[in-house]
Design a protein around this motif. Structure first.
Motif, PDB file in Angstrom:
ATOM      1  N   SER A  63      55.222  76.212  10.018  1.00 41.14           N
ATOM      2  CA  SER A  63      54.351  75.064   9.776  1.00 41.14           C
ATOM      3  C   SER A  63      53.425  75.401   8.618  1.00 41.14           C
ATOM      4  CB  SER A  63      53.528  74.756  11.030  1.00 41.14           C
ATOM      5  OG  SER A  63      52.768  75.881  11.424  1.00 41.14           O
ATOM      6  N   GLY A  64      53.440  74.558   7.612  1.00 42.51           N
ATOM      7  CA  GLY A  64      52.602  74.824   6.447  1.00 42.51           C
ATOM      8  C   GLY A  64      53.340  75.485   5.307  1.00 42.51           C
ATOM      9  N   GLY A  65      54.641  75.770   5.462  1.00 41.37           N
ATOM     10  CA  GLY A  65      55.413  76.348   4.364  1.00 41.37           C
ATOM     11  C   GLY A  65      56.187  77.579   4.761  1.00 41.37           C
ATOM     12  N   LEU A  66      56.591  78.348   3.751  1.00 40.79           N
ATOM     13  CA  LEU A  66      57.367  79.564   3.964  1.00 40.79           C
ATOM     14  C   LEU A  66      56.444  80.774   4.089  1.00 40.79           C
ATOM     15  CD1 LEU A  66      60.183  78.947   1.355  1.00 40.79           C
ATOM     16  CD2 LEU A  66      60.473  78.953   3.822  1.00 40.79           C
ATOM     17  N   LYS A  67      56.756  81.648   5.019  1.00 40.78           N
ATOM     18  CA  LYS A  67      55.998  82.878   5.221  1.00 40.78           C
ATOM     19  C   LYS A  67      56.917  84.068   4.970  1.00 40.78           C
ATOM     20  CE  LYS A  67      52.492  80.415   6.588  1.00 40.78           C
ATOM     21  NZ  LYS A  67      51.323  80.224   5.698  1.00 40.78           N
ATOM     22  N   GLU A  68      56.464  84.980   4.112  1.00 44.04           N
ATOM     23  CA  GLU A  68      57.286  86.132   3.736  1.00 44.04           C
ATOM     24  C   GLU A  68      56.789  87.412   4.410  1.00 44.04           C
ATOM     25  OE1 GLU A  68      59.057  87.214  -0.463  1.00 44.04           O
ATOM     26  OE2 GLU A  68      57.130  88.220  -0.214  1.00 44.04           O
TER      27      GLU A  68
ATOM     28  N   GLY B 249      43.211  70.008   1.730  1.00 45.15           N
ATOM     29  CA  GLY B 249      42.243  68.911   1.728  1.00 45.15           C
ATOM     30  C   GLY B 249      42.871  67.549   1.930  1.00 45.15           C
ATOM     31  N   ALA B 250      44.178  67.484   1.958  1.00 44.59           N
ATOM     32  CA  ALA B 250      44.860  66.199   2.128  1.00 44.59           C
ATOM     33  C   ALA B 250      44.951  65.837   3.603  1.00 44.59           C
ATOM     34  CB  ALA B 250      46.259  66.276   1.520  1.00 44.59           C
ATOM     35  N   SER B 251      45.126  64.556   3.856  1.00 42.23           N
ATOM     36  CA  SER B 251      45.298  64.090   5.228  1.00 42.23           C
ATOM     37  C   SER B 251      46.686  64.479   5.725  1.00 42.23           C
ATOM     38  CB  SER B 251      45.144  62.570   5.272  1.00 42.23           C
ATOM     39  OG  SER B 251      46.190  61.946   4.544  1.00 42.23           O
ATOM     40  N   PRO B 252      46.920  64.448   7.047  1.00 38.84           N
ATOM     41  CA  PRO B 252      48.259  64.789   7.567  1.00 38.84           C
ATOM     42  C   PRO B 252      49.360  63.930   6.958  1.00 38.84           C
ATOM     43  CG  PRO B 252      46.649  64.761   9.343  1.00 38.84           C
ATOM     44  CD  PRO B 252      45.945  64.253   8.123  1.00 38.84           C
ATOM     45  N   GLU B 253      49.066  62.644   6.751  1.00 42.38           N
ATOM     46  CA  GLU B 253      50.073  61.766   6.151  1.00 42.38           C
ATOM     47  C   GLU B 253      50.368  62.182   4.712  1.00 42.38           C
ATOM     48  OE1 GLU B 253      47.353  60.810   7.647  1.00 42.38           O
ATOM     49  OE2 GLU B 253      48.117  59.924   9.515  1.00 42.38           O
ATOM     50  N   GLU B 254      49.310  62.537   3.965  1.00 42.04           N
ATOM     51  CA  GLU B 254      49.500  62.958   2.586  1.00 42.04           C
ATOM     52  C   GLU B 254      50.265  64.284   2.512  1.00 42.04           C
ATOM     53  OE1 GLU B 254      45.548  61.044   0.412  1.00 42.04           O
ATOM     54  OE2 GLU B 254      45.417  62.989   1.409  1.00 42.04           O
ATOM     55  N   GLN B 255      49.980  65.195   3.439  1.00 39.08           N
ATOM     56  CA  GLN B 255      50.686  66.470   3.472  1.00 39.08           C
ATOM     57  C   GLN B 255      52.175  66.264   3.739  1.00 39.08           C
ATOM     58  OE1 GLN B 255      48.885  69.371   6.057  1.00 39.08           O
ATOM     59  NE2 GLN B 255      46.832  69.026   5.259  1.00 39.08           N
ATOM     60  N   GLU B 256      52.489  65.355   4.670  1.00 39.46           N
ATOM     61  CA  GLU B 256      53.891  65.063   4.956  1.00 39.46           C
ATOM     62  C   GLU B 256      54.573  64.435   3.745  1.00 39.46           C
ATOM     63  OE1 GLU B 256      55.789  65.839   7.492  1.00 39.46           O
ATOM     64  OE2 GLU B 256      54.121  66.938   8.372  1.00 39.46           O
ATOM     65  N   HIS B 257      53.838  63.574   3.033  1.00 41.85           N
ATOM     66  CA  HIS B 257      54.397  62.940   1.840  1.00 41.85           C
ATOM     67  C   HIS B 257      54.667  63.980   0.754  1.00 41.85           C
ATOM     68  CE1 HIS B 257      55.332  59.856  -1.040  1.00 41.85           C
ATOM     69  NE2 HIS B 257      54.340  60.213  -1.845  1.00 41.85           N
TER      70      HIS B 257
ATOM     71  N   ALA C 258      57.734  65.908   1.655  1.00 45.23           N
ATOM     72  CA  ALA C 258      58.939  65.105   1.445  1.00 45.23           C
ATOM     73  C   ALA C 258      59.313  65.060  -0.038  1.00 45.23           C
ATOM     74  CB  ALA C 258      58.723  63.687   1.981  1.00 45.23           C
ATOM     75  N   LEU C 259      58.312  64.918  -0.905  1.00 43.43           N
ATOM     76  CA  LEU C 259      58.565  64.905  -2.342  1.00 43.43           C
ATOM     77  C   LEU C 259      59.082  66.251  -2.822  1.00 43.43           C
ATOM     78  CD1 LEU C 259      55.445  62.921  -3.658  1.00 43.43           C
ATOM     79  CD2 LEU C 259      57.797  62.103  -3.456  1.00 43.43           C
ATOM     80  N   GLU C 260      58.512  67.342  -2.314  1.00 44.44           N
ATOM     81  CA  GLU C 260      58.968  68.672  -2.703  1.00 44.44           C
ATOM     82  C   GLU C 260      60.417  68.893  -2.280  1.00 44.44           C
ATOM     83  OE1 GLU C 260      56.105  71.222  -0.873  1.00 44.44           O
ATOM     84  OE2 GLU C 260      54.761  71.224  -2.618  1.00 44.44           O
ATOM     85  N   GLN C 261      60.780  68.379  -1.097  1.00 41.28           N
ATOM     86  CA  GLN C 261      62.156  68.509  -0.624  1.00 41.28           C
ATOM     87  C   GLN C 261      63.106  67.707  -1.506  1.00 41.28           C
ATOM     88  OE1 GLN C 261      63.161  70.585   1.641  1.00 41.28           O
ATOM     89  NE2 GLN C 261      65.303  69.998   1.436  1.00 41.28           N
TER      90      GLN C 261
END
Length: 239
Positions: free
Chosen positions: A110-115, A200-208, A211-214
């Motif tokens: 959650s929140g990205g990739l962890k190495e 700093g983004a809202s949960p909806e903005e983070q999901e958006h 989705a764009l990065e994917q």
């Protein structure tokens, strides 16, 4: 430092686990030649070598701008949740040969990739070396001279070109003297800014954003596949 093997798992064009065993120096043919068409994965091998050794600090070496997290996203196959790069080599320390293995594994969380970085000495896990891996590898091959130690055929061609060789060597020497520090600081600043923007983004903005990065990742994979197909078709026509 003598390379023994390089293993890529779900990295770039290399699906599942793919391993390359390098020829031992005592063999009658001590050279491992890797060839292939454009898009076959030769550049991925070189970049993975820098990546596994230096982690986030390898971005300038592989001529990659942007954040380290973005780089991990780009090289990870979209259909998997985990990928890794592993390198095994031998070094002489205190008059004895040591077999060293370093493995970088990154997983989707959650929140990205962890190495995670793991180091092994003569087949046994070494916690202290894992924690201090960057200091250890810098004592063997400093990043500043890495481009003079590891290079591919295109780099040999560049060094043979007298007009460009001076610029190549100047870049390597500048890295050795730490003159590339500003570039690295700019990369680190970009990482911090991106993370703060997402946090700093809202949960909806983070999901958006995710989705764009994917979508960008999928588009890049499709572009790579089409470029590879075009290159293969060109070779077929000229064959």
């Amino acid at each position: 430092m003598i390379l023994k093997s390089l293993t890529l798992t779900n990295v770039g064009v290399y699906a599942d686990e793919q391993r390359i065993d390098f020829a031992p120096p005592s063999h009658e043919e001590p050279v491992t030649l890797i060839g292939g068409l454009n898009g076959a994965g030769k550049t991925t091998l070189m970049r993975s070598l820098f990546h596994v050794l230096y982690g986030a600090h390898a971005l300038p070496l592989i001529e990659r701008r942007g954040s380290y997290d973005r780089y991990l996203e780009d090289i990870t196959r979209s259909s998997v949740d985990q990928a890794s790069v592993e390198l095994t080599f031998t070094v002489q320390r205190n008059h004895d040969n040591e077999e060293i293995t370093v493995r970088r594994t990154w997983r989707r969380r959650s929140g990205g990739l962890k190495e995670e970085t793991e180091a092994f000495r003569n087949g046994s896990f070494d916690q202290s070396r894992s924690d201090g891996w960057l200091d250890f590898i810098e004592s063997i091959v400093p990043r500043g001279i890495a481009r003079l130690v590891f290079f591919d055929g295109e780099k040999v061609e560049a060094l043979a070109d007298l007009e460009n060789a001076s610029a190549t060597l100047r870049t390597a020497v500048g890295s050795l003297l730490g003159l590339d520090l500003v570039d690295q600081l700019l990369i680190d600043l970009d990482v911090v800014q991106r993370r703060r923007a997402v946090q700093g983004a809202s949960p909806e903005e983070q999901e958006h954003i995710k989705a764009l990065e994917q979508e960008v990742l999928v588009a890049r994979e499709q572009l790579d596949a089409r470029e590879k197909a075009a290159t293969e078709a060109e070779h077929t026509v000229h064959a």
